[in-house]
Design an enzyme around this catalytic site. Structure first.
Site, PDB file in Angstrom:
ATOM      1  NE  ARG A   1      -1.308   2.613   2.795  1.00 49.50           N
ATOM      2  CZ  ARG A   1      -0.910   3.792   3.295  1.00 49.50           C
ATOM      3  NH1 ARG A   1      -0.933   4.873   2.535  1.00 49.50           N
ATOM      4  NH2 ARG A   1      -0.464   3.882   4.542  1.00 49.50           N
ATOM      5  CG  ASP A   2       3.209   4.399   2.975  1.00 44.33           C
ATOM      6  OD1 ASP A   2       3.884   4.955   2.104  1.00 44.33           O
ATOM      7  OD2 ASP A   2       2.986   4.908   4.086  1.00 44.33           O
TER       8      ASP A   2
ATOM      9  CG  HIS B   1       3.484   4.770   9.026  1.00 49.46           C
ATOM     10  ND1 HIS B   1       2.997   3.722   8.290  1.00 49.46           N
ATOM     11  CD2 HIS B   1       4.092   5.589   8.129  1.00 49.46           C
ATOM     12  CE1 HIS B   1       3.282   3.901   7.006  1.00 49.46           C
ATOM     13  NE2 HIS B   1       3.955   5.038   6.898  1.00 49.46           N
TER      14      HIS B   1
ATOM     15  CG  HIS C   1       7.113   8.541   5.726  1.00 45.87           C
ATOM     16  ND1 HIS C   1       6.401   9.244   4.794  1.00 45.87           N
ATOM     17  CD2 HIS C   1       6.418   7.399   5.931  1.00 45.87           C
ATOM     18  CE1 HIS C   1       5.328   8.564   4.438  1.00 45.87           C
ATOM     19  NE2 HIS C   1       5.313   7.434   5.136  1.00 45.87           N
TER      20      HIS C   1
ATOM     21  CB  CYS D   1       1.917  11.212   2.205  1.00 49.69           C
ATOM     22  SG  CYS D   1       0.251  11.897   2.094  1.00 49.69           S
TER      23      CYS D   1
ATOM     24  CG  ASN E   1       6.908   3.871   4.419  1.00 43.57           C
ATOM     25  OD1 ASN E   1       6.228   4.277   5.339  1.00 43.57           O
ATOM     26  ND2 ASN E   1       6.448   3.781   3.180  1.00 43.57           N
TER      27      ASN E   1
END
Length: 300
Positions: free
Chosen positions: A15-16, A206, A208, A239, A248
């Protein structure tokens, strides 16, 4: 210094990690999923049920979800941005829903077209939809430390979102450093303020690695009592609605750090490095992973 015996890693590559990449065929995503499963990871963020016009890289969410039953040992989750997204995720068979609420109005408007308060108000309906079918809900607070539009995020805005989420019966919580600006000191301070609010419920984070402090911040979060961390094989991600938000923390880099700190994880490091090699081949460009470049300790 007290460290937990075990930290749960949730793999977020699919996903990310892929949402800023060029469109990747479903067949290649399934190859990546096979490689992820081979690492032994127990939790995977599989996709997002959001508008395909906003995130075309994830337009195949339902098709990908149809393949998840082939991996019964993994708990899959999906991100949603609205009650309608939650309905789609549930219809596709997901039993773990992630709902992101930005603590800053500037990012919230860019991300979901509404204020932080308006996005927060949707938590109650999403919880009701999920709990009605036995699914769980995690609220992730984006821009927990800084917003690319509004600047530093006041702590009380994060605490208010989490308090309302708790009162509406949310199952898990997480703090997100959406643009990779936080540092260990700031992480420790916010986690200390948040823990009484979530009242013993699972708390994740979470990070980055945009400014190189992602791993240090993750370690500080673990020291402060966080036992769940998101990461992405190869360090891909970011994002699309936050200028400058890239990268990430890499799963393999995180596993290396935690393992050598005496903290148990469910991810095999050698398999994670192998998966990073595949990621680089699939996306067709160099990826940020330090372990892919340097290898595991002296063995290379």
């Amino acid at each position: 210094m007290s460290l937990p015996a075990h930290v749960t890693i949730r793999e977020v590559l699919l996903r990310d990690g892929l949402q800023l990449e060029a469109l990747i065929p479903l067949a290649d995503k399934l190859k990546l999923l096979d490689a992820i499963a081979a690492t032994g990871v127990r939790e995977v963020e599989a996709t997002a049920f959001v508008s395909p016009s906003k995130l075309p890289a994830l337009a195949d969410a339902a098709e990908l979800a149809a393949e998840l039953g082939n991996y019964p040992d993994i708990e899959f989750s999906a991100l949603v941005a609205s009650p309608n997204g939650a309905k789609r995720a549930i219809a596709a068979g997901l039993t773990s829903i992630e709902y992101v609420v930005s603590a800053a109005d500037g990012h919230s408007r860019a991300n979901v077209g509404s204020t932080s308060a308006e996005a927060t108000a949707r938590i109650e309906e999403i919880v009701a939809l999920a709990h009605d079918v036995g699914a769980t809900v995690e609220v992730i607070v984006a821009c927990s430390w800084d917003c690319p539009f509004d600047g530093p995020t006041p702590e009380h805005q994060v605490l208010e979102i989490l308090g309302q989420a708790r009162d509406w019966g949310v199952d898990r919580f997480a703090l997100a450093d959406t643009i990779g600006t936080t540092t260990p000191r700031r992480v420790a301070n916010l986690v200390a303020a948040v823990r009484p609010i979530v009242d013993g419920a699972p708390l994740g984070a979470h990070f980055h690695n945009t400014r190189g402090s992602g791993l240090a911040s993750a370690y500080a979060a673990v020291q402060a009592g966080v036992t769940r961390l998101d990461s992405s094989i190869g360090g891909l991600g970011g994002c699309p609605f936050a200028p400058g938000a890239t990268g990430n923390i890499a799963t393999e880099d995180l596993v290396y750090l935690l393992r050598d700190s005496g903290i148990g994880v469910d991810v095999d490091l050698s398999a994670a490095i192998d998966a990073a090699r595949l990621v680089q081949a699939v996306v067709g460009h160099e990826i940020p992973s330090a372990l892919l470049r340097a290898g595991d300790r002296l063995s290379g």
